[in-house]
Write a protein that holds these residues in place. Sequence first.
Motif, PDB file in Angstrom:
ATOM      1  N   LYS A 487      -6.073 -22.990 -12.894  1.00 27.83           N
ATOM      2  CA  LYS A 487      -5.315 -23.183 -11.660  1.00 27.83           C
ATOM      3  C   LYS A 487      -5.103 -21.858 -10.932  1.00 27.83           C
ATOM      4  CE  LYS A 487      -2.888 -27.352 -13.211  1.00 27.83           C
ATOM      5  NZ  LYS A 487      -1.570 -28.010 -13.382  1.00 27.83           N
ATOM      6  N   ALA A 488      -4.583 -21.977  -9.684  1.00 22.66           N
ATOM      7  CA  ALA A 488      -4.317 -20.802  -8.853  1.00 22.66           C
ATOM      8  C   ALA A 488      -3.099 -21.096  -7.984  1.00 22.66           C
ATOM      9  CB  ALA A 488      -5.525 -20.469  -7.966  1.00 22.66           C
ATOM     10  N   ILE A 489      -2.505 -20.028  -7.441  1.00 21.58           N
ATOM     11  CA  ILE A 489      -1.293 -20.142  -6.626  1.00 21.58           C
ATOM     12  C   ILE A 489      -1.664 -20.017  -5.146  1.00 21.58           C
ATOM     13  CG2 ILE A 489       0.989 -19.209  -6.111  1.00 21.58           C
ATOM     14  CD1 ILE A 489       0.805 -20.478  -8.846  1.00 21.58           C
ATOM     15  N   VAL A 490      -1.166 -20.965  -4.344  1.00 21.60           N
ATOM     16  CA  VAL A 490      -1.310 -20.903  -2.884  1.00 21.60           C
ATOM     17  C   VAL A 490       0.076 -20.624  -2.299  1.00 21.60           C
ATOM     18  CG1 VAL A 490      -1.892 -22.161  -0.781  1.00 21.60           C
ATOM     19  CG2 VAL A 490      -3.224 -22.501  -2.848  1.00 21.60           C
ATOM     20  N   ARG A 491       0.185 -19.571  -1.499  1.00 18.97           N
ATOM     21  CA  ARG A 491       1.459 -19.256  -0.831  1.00 18.97           C
ATOM     22  C   ARG A 491       1.351 -19.672   0.635  1.00 18.97           C
ATOM     23  NH1 ARG A 491       4.209 -13.688  -2.014  1.00 18.97           N
ATOM     24  NH2 ARG A 491       4.765 -14.952  -3.832  1.00 18.97           N
ATOM     25  N   VAL A 492       2.274 -20.530   1.052  1.00 22.78           N
ATOM     26  CA  VAL A 492       2.298 -21.007   2.436  1.00 22.78           C
ATOM     27  C   VAL A 492       3.483 -20.361   3.140  1.00 22.78           C
ATOM     28  CG1 VAL A 492       2.401 -23.027   3.940  1.00 22.78           C
ATOM     29  CG2 VAL A 492       1.301 -23.200   1.699  1.00 22.78           C
ATOM     30  N   ARG A 493       3.203 -19.657   4.246  1.00 28.72           N
ATOM     31  CA  ARG A 493       4.251 -19.019   5.047  1.00 28.72           C
ATOM     32  C   ARG A 493       4.430 -19.812   6.334  1.00 28.72           C
ATOM     33  NH1 ARG A 493       2.263 -12.704   4.475  1.00 28.72           N
ATOM     34  NH2 ARG A 493       3.015 -12.362   2.333  1.00 28.72           N
ATOM     35  N   THR A 494       5.693 -20.077   6.721  1.00 33.16           N
ATOM     36  CA  THR A 494       5.975 -20.864   7.916  1.00 33.16           C
ATOM     37  C   THR A 494       6.953 -20.110   8.809  1.00 33.16           C
ATOM     38  OG1 THR A 494       7.856 -22.030   6.936  1.00 33.16           O
ATOM     39  CG2 THR A 494       5.669 -22.990   6.608  1.00 33.16           C
ATOM     40  N   ALA A 495       6.879 -20.376  10.108  1.00 34.79           N
ATOM     41  CA  ALA A 495       7.804 -19.805  11.093  1.00 34.79           C
ATOM     42  C   ALA A 495       7.676 -20.608  12.370  1.00 34.79           C
ATOM     43  CB  ALA A 495       7.499 -18.331  11.354  1.00 34.79           C
ATOM     44  N   ASP A 496       8.776 -20.642  13.173  1.00 33.41           N
ATOM     45  CA  ASP A 496       8.688 -21.328  14.458  1.00 33.41           C
ATOM     46  C   ASP A 496       8.040 -20.417  15.494  1.00 33.41           C
ATOM     47  OD1 ASP A 496      10.594 -19.471  15.167  1.00 33.41           O
ATOM     48  OD2 ASP A 496      12.261 -20.895  15.214  1.00 33.41           O
ATOM     49  N   PHE A 497       8.011 -20.866  16.755  1.00 39.39           N
ATOM     50  CA  PHE A 497       7.296 -20.110  17.788  1.00 39.39           C
ATOM     51  C   PHE A 497       7.924 -18.740  18.009  1.00 39.39           C
ATOM     52  CE2 PHE A 497       6.051 -18.932  22.083  1.00 39.39           C
ATOM     53  CZ  PHE A 497       4.698 -19.210  22.061  1.00 39.39           C
ATOM     54  N   ALA A 498       9.241 -18.638  17.774  1.00 42.57           N
ATOM     55  CA  ALA A 498       9.920 -17.349  17.963  1.00 42.57           C
ATOM     56  C   ALA A 498       9.794 -16.453  16.735  1.00 42.57           C
ATOM     57  CB  ALA A 498      11.394 -17.586  18.283  1.00 42.57           C
ATOM     58  N   GLY A 499       9.086 -16.913  15.694  1.00 44.83           N
ATOM     59  CA  GLY A 499       8.895 -16.094  14.503  1.00 44.83           C
ATOM     60  C   GLY A 499       9.980 -16.262  13.453  1.00 44.83           C
ATOM     61  N   VAL A 500      10.922 -17.192  13.633  1.00 46.94           N
ATOM     62  CA  VAL A 500      12.007 -17.408  12.675  1.00 46.94           C
ATOM     63  C   VAL A 500      11.489 -18.277  11.520  1.00 46.94           C
ATOM     64  CG1 VAL A 500      14.316 -18.362  12.354  1.00 46.94           C
ATOM     65  CG2 VAL A 500      13.706 -17.255  14.518  1.00 46.94           C
ATOM     66  N   VAL A 572      -9.245 -22.771  -2.480  1.00 49.68           N
ATOM     67  CA  VAL A 572      -8.433 -21.836  -3.241  1.00 49.68           C
ATOM     68  C   VAL A 572      -9.261 -21.185  -4.342  1.00 49.68           C
ATOM     69  CG1 VAL A 572      -6.284 -21.536  -4.505  1.00 49.68           C
ATOM     70  CG2 VAL A 572      -6.474 -23.343  -2.783  1.00 49.68           C
ATOM     71  N   PRO A 573      -9.486 -19.863  -4.290  1.00 46.01           N
ATOM     72  CA  PRO A 573     -10.192 -19.173  -5.361  1.00 46.01           C
ATOM     73  C   PRO A 573      -9.283 -18.991  -6.576  1.00 46.01           C
ATOM     74  CG  PRO A 573      -9.463 -17.602  -3.718  1.00 46.01           C
ATOM     75  CD  PRO A 573      -9.109 -18.961  -3.183  1.00 46.01           C
ATOM     76  N   PRO A 574      -9.828 -18.555  -7.722  1.00 47.23           N
ATOM     77  CA  PRO A 574      -9.002 -18.408  -8.932  1.00 47.23           C
ATOM     78  C   PRO A 574      -7.841 -17.429  -8.755  1.00 47.23           C
ATOM     79  CG  PRO A 574     -11.329 -18.409  -9.505  1.00 47.23           C
ATOM     80  CD  PRO A 574     -11.270 -18.366  -8.013  1.00 47.23           C
ATOM     81  N   GLU A 575      -7.994 -16.412  -7.883  1.00 43.61           N
ATOM     82  CA  GLU A 575      -6.906 -15.451  -7.677  1.00 43.61           C
ATOM     83  C   GLU A 575      -5.862 -15.948  -6.689  1.00 43.61           C
ATOM     84  OE1 GLU A 575     -10.322 -14.286  -4.920  1.00 43.61           O
ATOM     85  OE2 GLU A 575     -10.036 -15.016  -6.979  1.00 43.61           O
ATOM     86  N   GLY A 576      -6.071 -17.136  -6.059  1.00 47.31           N
ATOM     87  CA  GLY A 576      -5.109 -17.680  -5.102  1.00 47.31           C
ATOM     88  C   GLY A 576      -5.079 -16.877  -3.809  1.00 47.31           C
ATOM     89  N   GLY A 577      -3.996 -17.013  -3.051  1.00 54.31           N
ATOM     90  CA  GLY A 577      -3.850 -16.260  -1.814  1.00 54.31           C
ATOM     91  C   GLY A 577      -2.983 -16.968  -0.803  1.00 54.31           C
ATOM     92  N   ILE A 578      -2.859 -16.333   0.386  1.00 57.61           N
ATOM     93  CA  ILE A 578      -2.100 -16.896   1.496  1.00 57.61           C
ATOM     94  C   ILE A 578      -2.901 -18.046   2.112  1.00 57.61           C
ATOM     95  CG2 ILE A 578      -0.943 -16.406   3.681  1.00 57.61           C
ATOM     96  CD1 ILE A 578       0.250 -14.972   1.295  1.00 57.61           C
ATOM     97  N   ALA A 579      -2.240 -19.174   2.383  1.00 57.24           N
ATOM     98  CA  ALA A 579      -2.949 -20.375   2.839  1.00 57.24           C
ATOM     99  C   ALA A 579      -3.733 -20.129   4.115  1.00 57.24           C
ATOM    100  CB  ALA A 579      -1.950 -21.518   3.040  1.00 57.24           C
TER     101      ALA A 579
END
Length: 586
Positions: A487-500, A572-579
């Motif tokens: 398995k691998a880790i996927v990190r998902v980053r979210t923000a609204d239009f103003a960057g919050v 998703v590669p074995p090292e994972g990464g930012i979505a």
Amino acid sequence: MPYTYKQPYSLDGTQGQTINVYASTDLVTPLTTFTSDTNGRGEVTLTVSDSAATTLYLVRASDSKRLAVTTIDPREIASLWTTTTATAVWSSTTRSLTTFGTLAADIWNNSTRTLSAFGFTVNTNANSVESAIKAKTDLLPAAPASTTDIPTTTAITSAVWASATRTLSAFGFTVNTNANSVESAIKTKTDALPTQPAATSDIPSASTIATAVWNNTTRTITSWGTLITDIWNYATRSLSSADKEDIAVRVESHLLDEGDSQMLINAIVGAIGNTNINQTALVAAIRSDIERGGGTLATIAADYARRTGDYATATSITTLGTQLGNAISNLNNLSPSQAQAAALAALTAYDPPTRLEATTDKNEILAAIPTEIGGGNGGTPVLLPGSSVLFNPRFQSASNQGIPLALVEIYQANTRIGTGTTNASGRVEFAAGEGFILLKNTSYSVRVYAQGYQSHAPISVTLATDASPTYSLVTTPPFPISPDPQKAIVRVRTADFAGVPLQNETVTLTLDDQRPIAIGDKFISTRTIKGQTNEQGEVDLEVWSDETLLAAGLKPIYDLKMTGVTSFPIQVPPEGGIASHLKPTS
């Protein structure tokens, strides 16, 4: 057909655990489950095909480990059907009570055939229900009518209309023959109707009426009686401000402009140099004006003859004077008062600028004049408008080192108006210099994105003078690694239009391949992984890596979904990464 499967031998390590039973045709949804006993055995009843062999997989529910495989063939168990009780009973050719010998006769020949023999007493006292039933039955006549005694609706209708007496008075009420107020009002309206009222088809359409109006040979306003008089006698006859403005614009477009007015004044002043304008005076004035700069006419003529061999003769000059005199005689001889009045009218029509208007124009001109500034680092100087400022931010790490290759964006409200990339010192670099040119005293927001650093909240900026501030960015923590090598880790980053950052948002990853998932000795019953974002708007999801999925013969693509965002695929590669960095290349 129904079938009871009994586990014939012990399944090691399954004592008291839940066992899922899958059919070979569907390894996602189990047919049924059972709990093994203390010896690791158990049994379960399920429905299997009665025409083809069925293969069953026994899988431990806790870790999806396959424990056993068995095949059920209906041909092998068909011989057991006749041994079942239900089949034997209904297959018997004799199925009557008489075959039980003297059973029926013994029952009816028994000397004691009372209900009391069964251990209960019959209550001879009527209860409330019985009393209610009796109250209803007491109302029945001695000889109740049969359903055939009730006449049909057809017979009733015929009898009603065939009756010789058909008066309302026979029903016990009196008809009021005096009209009330409502009836009188209705009659008043109906009396006003013509003998032959018009039908809706008799009313002409709007287009027919319009055609008739314009085809009428008499179309005069005077035929409207006092319409014109009523219009001009109306007390309120004012134009709106918009009407007045439109009239003024149209009138002004047909007036002389300021330059024309001045030319008219000059012409009038020149024309009244002598109030008694005549041919002799005009010719003398023309001659005097010609000779004022070039000498006498004789000298001019001689010089012209010397240069061109041609010159004006006295006859030609006399002819010119005659022509001018004839033109002047066609004009009215203006009096001084008329000329003065014309000049005054022209001056009155001219609208010179006020001091405030002139000052405003001057300030706008000065503000529009560019100011030269240096480009910096040997860049080409640029011209900066007087109403602008230079914004040259620097972005650095915690150790005060400039962060290169960071993306910097400038927004005004929700519109991006500029973007640039930082140089080795951490400042935005352009071909003509460094920094952004912004308007004074105007609100902007700055957003910066740098590899290896956490997303920075939007920076609010309002400048009155040039500025070169420094901002420090925070490095992102080390990326997590899954303890499961598959398995691998996927990190998902979210923000609204103003960057919050978006907190508590549900993020879903779904394996795109719809085939059954069998990885190693495990059967996976779900292909969806979900998680919620934290205070930083991030969530880490553990998924099967692309290498693991490819080894299982599956397409290694996940669909990422969340509310308000269009779904997109990731690999998703074995090292994972930012979505956002894991979108497949093809």
